[in-house]
Design a protein around this motif. Structure first.
Motif: not given
Length: 218
Positions: A1-29
């Motif tokens: 399991m990845t250790t999250i750095p102290p200054q990281a946002l622990t619940n930050l990720r791309e909407v939809g999960g891995p690969g959900a936005q592949d090929g889209r013109r922009r990314t929504v986080y």
């Protein structure tokens, strides 16, 4: 399991999960909001859509509040209560929000639609208000029901430390357990309700007030 750095946002990720936005013109986080530096966020964001209430913002100002693209878009309508008394479980609360807070939900989607570039959607924990917006958006893009549920449930890992701290000081363990529940079925129930009630996420957004052009822009 990845250790999250102290200054990281622990619940930050791309909407939809891995690969959900592949090929889209922009990314929504999607993300929680904490006292972190601006470097904790993806670079080059065109818009930050903050769904929190004024009192939450007063307690924890958003680290990107001074950015040109920062938008305060409270999801909850201040003229009404957060959820009806009959809405106990999270999925019941979320479903209640669809109509009770439709103006705020529409405003959030409108802000995303109008952004010219990458977008961050956030609230306090990045699970509930952000979860509803993210789940509906991913489904609008064509994500499977299962993928929408899995993306919602991923917050359980990102918020593990936060949840533990909340439980340690809770005076109402039952209510805390309800609020912290983070399983796929919660969001899949909401999406299925939307599709049974309105036919599709797009139809719901139009009913809530978005124009056809705004739905297409999403």
């Amino acid at each position: 399991m990845t250790t999250i750095p102290p200054q990281a946002l622990t619940n930050l990720r791309e909407v939809g999960g891995p690969g959900a936005q592949d090929g889209r013109r922009r990314t929504v986080y999607r993300a929680n909001t904490e006292r972190v530096g601006a470097d904790a966020y993806p670079p080059g964001l065109a818009a930050v859509v903050d769904l929190r209430r004024d009192d939450e913002i007063a307690r924890v100002p958003h680290p990107l509040a001074a950015a040109d693209g920062y938008r305060l878009v409270p999801l909850f309508d201040p003229s009404t209560v957060e959820s009806g008394a009959q809405a106990v479980q999270l999925e019941e609360q979320y479903i209640d929000w669809l109509e009770r807070h439709r103006t705020g939900i529409a405003a959030a989607f409108r802000a995303i639609a109008r952004a010219d570039g990458d977008v961050l959607v956030c609230c306090s924990a990045g699970k509930d208000r952000t979860g509803v917006v993210s789940g509906l958006l991913a489904r609008l893009w064509g994500a499977s029901i299962e993928a929408v549920g899995d993306d919602y449930a991923a917050s359980a890992y990102g918020l593990a430390s936060r949840f533990a701290a909340e439980r340690a000081v809770s005076t109402d363990p039952e209510a805390t357990a309800v609020a912290q529940r983070c399983v796929p079925e919660t969001m899949t129930t909401v999406v299925r309700y939307v599709e049974e009630r309105w036919g599709s996420v797009g139809a719901y957004l139009r009913w809530a007030g978005l124009t056809e052009a705004e739905v297409v822009a999403l």
